[in-house]
Motif scaffolding. Structure first.
Motif: not given
Length: 254
Positions: A189-201
């Motif tokens: 995915v292009s937004g890997a950092n965003f994906f990680g934060e969404i999963v995190e919360w």
């Protein structure tokens, strides 16, 4: 689900509504910071260094819940302690570590101010829920909701930190051009950092099993999910050889 007290219910409802409005706002145009600062308007913005900006805007989410807890002296069960450590642990990393090593572009001051307001609001909401409303049994840390939530949270945080590391290493300090990120979740995915934060919360929301926790997770999805989509569009336009198999936010799906 816990945290049905009126104040937490109303504050959580406001957070959900604002998140949905933010989602609608970003369907056509991304929030104006980072690579999406409007070029024509940039000279009119008061810009602040990314290092100072991140420190200022993220610190309320670390300090406010701690002040709420210390003021009420509630620190009685292992499960409850771990939930506070999860929330404040993320923002400790953001406030004191990420802000010190980021190579991000200067951020408009108004974005920092809005972020301070949000982080103060959400920090109070999560701390208030933990102290005044949520009740957890002493063996909450053995509950499947807590265990699964912590696992999801850790996976998401690891993806988020690793993705930030990849982005940070793309350019030398003197470079300003954008480059294609590779490795880790960026292969999908292009937004890997965003994906990680969404999963995190969402992991945090499951572990807390609270309305404020789910409201925050939904707000995160609504606020940075569209940003991943706009990042994806940017990369496709900027680089002719950008990997076409990558998705914007959700691997193999979107």
């Amino acid at each position: 689900m816990q945290c049905t007290q009126d104040l937490d219910f109303y504050l959580s409802s406001i957070l959900i509504i604002v998140g949905l409005l933010f989602l609608l706002r970003q369907l056509t145009e991304p929030a104006g910071y980072g690579k999406h600062v409007p070029k024509k308007s940039a000279p009119n913005f008061i810009l602040i260094s990314a290092k100072y900006g991140w420190f200022i805007q993220e610190s309320p989410s670390f300090f406010v819940p701690i002040f709420v807890v210390l003021y009420n002296q509630r620190w009685d069960t292992l499960g409850w302690k771990m939930l506070l450590v999860m929330f404040c642990g993320h923002y400790f990393q953001r406030t004191f570590i990420y802000s010190a090593i980021t190579r991000g572009r200067p951020t408009p001051l108004y974005i920092v101010i809005l972020a301070v307001i949000f982080c103060s609001y959400n920090g109070f909401l999560q701390g208030h829920c933990m102290v005044h409303v949520a009740t957890y049994p002493k063996n909450w840390y053995t509950d499947i909701r807590f265990i699964s939530g912590v696992i999801v949270f850790i996976i998401g945080m690891a993806i988020n930190i690793h993705s930030d590391h990849i982005l940070r290493k793309l350019r030398k300090p003197s470079e300003v051009d954008y480059k294609i990120p590779h490795g880790g979740m960026f292969n999908y995915v292009s937004g890997a950092n965003f994906f990680g934060e969404i999963v995190e919360w969402f992991g945090y929301a499951i572990a807390t099993w609270s309305l404020p926790g789910f409201a925050f997770a939904l707000f995160t999805l609504c606020s940075i999910g569209p940003r991943a989509y706009h990042h994806h569009k940017f990369y496709l336009l900027e680089f002719k050889h950008y990997p076409r198999e990558r998705k914007a936010l959700i691997p193999f799906i979107f």
